[in-house]
Design an enzyme around this catalytic site. Structure first.
Site, mmCIF file in Angstrom:
data_model
loop_
_atom_site.group_PDB
_atom_site.id
_atom_site.type_symbol
_atom_site.label_atom_id
_atom_site.label_comp_id
_atom_site.label_asym_id
_atom_site.label_seq_id
_atom_site.Cartn_x
_atom_site.Cartn_y
_atom_site.Cartn_z
ATOM 1 N N GLY A 11 -23.030 3.199 -60.495
ATOM 2 C CA GLY A 11 -23.506 4.298 -61.352
ATOM 3 C C GLY A 11 -24.711 4.983 -60.733
ATOM 4 C CB ALA A 12 -25.882 5.147 -57.301
ATOM 5 C CB ALA A 14 -26.162 10.503 -63.297
ATOM 6 N N GLY A 15 -28.957 9.389 -63.594
ATOM 7 C CA GLY A 15 -29.771 8.526 -64.451
ATOM 8 C C GLY A 15 -30.428 7.344 -63.746
ATOM 9 C CG PHE A 16 -31.099 3.747 -66.111
ATOM 10 C CD1 PHE A 16 -31.952 4.735 -66.613
ATOM 11 C CD2 PHE A 16 -30.667 2.754 -66.989
ATOM 12 C CE1 PHE A 16 -32.348 4.727 -67.942
ATOM 13 C CE2 PHE A 16 -31.062 2.736 -68.309
ATOM 14 C CZ PHE A 16 -31.894 3.724 -68.805
ATOM 15 C CE1 TYR A 150 -23.588 1.613 -73.978
ATOM 16 C CE2 TYR A 150 -25.276 1.510 -75.687
ATOM 17 C CZ TYR A 150 -24.919 1.569 -74.351
ATOM 18 O OH TYR A 150 -25.897 1.575 -73.377
ATOM 19 C CB THR A 186 -30.073 9.231 -68.122
ATOM 20 O OG1 THR A 186 -29.518 8.997 -69.414
ATOM 21 C CG2 THR A 186 -31.357 8.432 -67.964
HETATM 22 P P1 NDP Z 1 -25.925 8.221 -66.971
HETATM 23 O O1 NDP Z 1 -24.806 8.777 -67.780
HETATM 24 O O2 NDP Z 1 -27.032 9.118 -66.557
HETATM 25 O O3 NDP Z 1 -25.362 7.479 -65.695
HETATM 26 C C1 NDP Z 1 -24.245 6.635 -65.792
HETATM 27 C C2 NDP Z 1 -23.741 6.335 -64.410
HETATM 28 O O4 NDP Z 1 -22.591 5.471 -64.527
HETATM 29 C C3 NDP Z 1 -23.286 7.576 -63.660
HETATM 30 O O5 NDP Z 1 -23.755 7.482 -62.330
HETATM 31 C C4 NDP Z 1 -21.764 7.501 -63.684
HETATM 32 O O6 NDP Z 1 -21.256 8.045 -62.473
HETATM 33 C C5 NDP Z 1 -21.571 5.981 -63.696
HETATM 34 N N1 NDP Z 1 -20.246 5.592 -64.185
HETATM 35 C C6 NDP Z 1 -19.711 5.775 -65.411
HETATM 36 N N2 NDP Z 1 -18.447 5.314 -65.443
HETATM 37 C C7 NDP Z 1 -18.175 4.820 -64.198
HETATM 38 C C8 NDP Z 1 -17.048 4.225 -63.585
HETATM 39 N N3 NDP Z 1 -15.899 4.029 -64.258
HETATM 40 N N4 NDP Z 1 -17.136 3.834 -62.287
HETATM 41 C C9 NDP Z 1 -18.272 4.031 -61.591
HETATM 42 N N5 NDP Z 1 -19.376 4.595 -62.111
HETATM 43 C C10 NDP Z 1 -19.320 4.992 -63.397
HETATM 44 O O7 NDP Z 1 -26.506 7.021 -67.882
HETATM 45 P P2 NDP Z 1 -27.817 6.105 -67.739
HETATM 46 O O8 NDP Z 1 -28.377 6.181 -66.391
HETATM 47 O O9 NDP Z 1 -28.674 6.397 -68.897
HETATM 48 O O10 NDP Z 1 -27.161 4.677 -67.994
HETATM 49 C C11 NDP Z 1 -27.026 3.712 -66.988
HETATM 50 C C12 NDP Z 1 -26.801 2.374 -67.661
HETATM 51 O O11 NDP Z 1 -27.886 2.076 -68.524
HETATM 52 C C13 NDP Z 1 -25.549 2.306 -68.525
HETATM 53 O O12 NDP Z 1 -24.971 1.029 -68.385
HETATM 54 C C14 NDP Z 1 -26.093 2.490 -69.937
HETATM 55 O O13 NDP Z 1 -25.265 1.902 -70.886
HETATM 56 C C15 NDP Z 1 -27.421 1.783 -69.819
HETATM 57 N N6 NDP Z 1 -28.470 2.150 -70.759
HETATM 58 C C16 NDP Z 1 -28.857 3.455 -70.930
HETATM 59 C C17 NDP Z 1 -29.897 3.748 -71.807
HETATM 60 C C18 NDP Z 1 -30.348 5.134 -72.074
HETATM 61 O O14 NDP Z 1 -30.951 5.365 -73.137
HETATM 62 N N7 NDP Z 1 -30.143 6.083 -71.196
HETATM 63 C C19 NDP Z 1 -30.622 2.682 -72.499
HETATM 64 C C20 NDP Z 1 -30.110 1.366 -72.257
HETATM 65 C C21 NDP Z 1 -29.101 1.129 -71.401
HETATM 66 P P3 NDP Z 1 -19.891 8.856 -62.295
HETATM 67 O O15 NDP Z 1 -19.639 9.602 -63.565
HETATM 68 O O16 NDP Z 1 -20.170 9.724 -61.109
HETATM 69 O O17 NDP Z 1 -18.867 7.802 -61.995
HETATM 70 C C1 8X3 Z 2 -28.753 3.072 -74.843
HETATM 71 C C2 8X3 Z 2 -29.774 2.896 -75.895
HETATM 72 O O1 8X3 Z 2 -30.183 3.020 -78.405
HETATM 73 O O2 8X3 Z 2 -28.858 4.795 -77.409
HETATM 74 O O3 8X3 Z 2 -28.210 1.845 -74.504
HETATM 75 O O4 8X3 Z 2 -27.941 2.598 -77.683
HETATM 76 S S1 8X3 Z 2 -29.146 3.336 -77.419
#
Ligand code: NDP
Ligand code: 8X3
Length: 251
Positions: A11-12, A14-16, A150, A186
């Site tokens: 998941g590199a 976007a976001g984290f 989720y 993100t």
């Molecule tokens: P983003 O939507 O910004 O990033 C998600 C990443 O996951 C993207 O790079 C996407 O890439 C990748 N991804 C999704 N599905 C697939 C797949 N099938 N195969 C490979 N890559 C995949 O979200 P965040 O950065 O916010 O979230 C990252 C993690 O942190 C997630 O697990 C989320 O549940 C968790 N999280 C997020 C929080 C928040 O508030 N943002 C809080 C707590 C946890 P691509 O689409 O290019 O494949």
């Molecule tokens: C993402 C945090 O509170 O939107 O995991 O579920 S929350």
């Protein structure tokens, strides 16, 4: 000096995941950056020669299982796996949800994480050297309306991480479940609300949420911890967020 050299981040694009890959590469780690959107990975990799972009859908079991054989030799010895790829789809109450969306969350957040772990853990155990960081969520610990599947997938990530570390007790391989709370900047809420950016932005209105850089800095710190120390579990919320107590419905 870190104990580790090479890190694979899912998941590199976007976001984290993007922030983690970028920060680790800046700090001298070799990083395999995985996601489905190759063009986003290409842009990330243009920032550092330490980053190797690798197009991967974590739900594609066959592609994941053969990943090591497809990496260039200098990126093959994966010391650290950051299982970050994941998503939420909708925040509807369970009785209004689409079963296909539930399946996508289970396939990505649970099965994808399992396939990655199954593919990369044996070589860590063989070398008695490695670290798995699983990105969970406060949603796996604390229920909220519409968090149904989720939150369930993230509860799985938490307990799987604990069980994994227990299986690894005779090895030097570390496991941490890192559980962020409200985190803006993100694509998470945009994905959750199917591109409705007004709804997505409203999640963060008038808050000072944590950002991807906070999670990336935490991962960087985790990798710097000494060999004898394992951080089992880490829950991080912004100061503006805390527990809500139990709900009572009165007649
Ligand atoms: P983003 O939507 O910004 O990033 C998600 C990443 O996951 C993207 O790079 C996407 O890439 C990748 N991804 C999704 N599905 C697939 C797949 N099938 N195969 C490979 N890559 C995949 O979200 P965040 O950065 O916010 O979230 C990252 C993690 O942190 C997630 O697990 C989320 O549940 C968790 N999280 C997020 C929080 C928040 O508030 N943002 C809080 C707590 C946890 P691509 O689409 O290019 O494949
Ligand atoms: C993402 C945090 O509170 O939107 O995991 O579920 S929350």
């Amino acid at each position: 000096m870190s104990l580790y050299n090479t890190v694979l981040v899912t998941g590199a694009s976007a976001g984290f995941g993007y922030a983690i890959a970028e920060l680790l590469a800046t700090n001298g780690y070799k990083v395999v950056a995985c996601a489905r959107r190759a063009e986003k990975l290409k842009a990330l990799a243009a920032k550092s020669s330490n980053i190797y972009p690798f197009e991967l859908d974590v739900t594609d079991e066959k592609s994941v299982e053969s990943i090591l054989s497809k990496l260039p030799a200098e990126f093959q010895k994966i010391d650290v796996l950051v299982n970050n790829a994941g998503l939420a789809l909708s925040q509807d109450k369970a009785f209004d949800c689409k079963v296909d969306e539930w399946k996508t969350m289970v396939n990505t957040n649970i099965n994808g994480l399992l396939y990655m772990t199954h593919a990369l853990l044996p070589q860590m155990v063989k070398r008695n050297h490695g670290y798995i960081i699983n990105i969970g969520s406060t949603a796996g610990c604390w229920p909220y309306t519409g968090g149904n599947v989720y939150g369930g997938t993230k509860a799985f990530v938490e307990q799987f991480s604990r069980n994994l570390r227990t299986d690894l007790k005779e090895t030097a391989v570390k496991v941490t479940v890192l559980k962020p709370g409200l985190c803006g900047n993100t694509e998470f809420s945009n994905v959750r609300f199917h591109g409705d950016s007004a709804k997505a932005e409203s999640v963060y209105t008038d808050t000072r949420s944590i950002g991807p850089e906070d999670i990336a800095n935490t991962v960087l710190w985790l990798l710097s911890t000494p060999a004898h120390m394992n951080v089992n579990d880490m829950e991080i919320m912004p100061v503006c967020q805390t527990y809500g107590g139990l709900a009572v419905t009165r007649k």
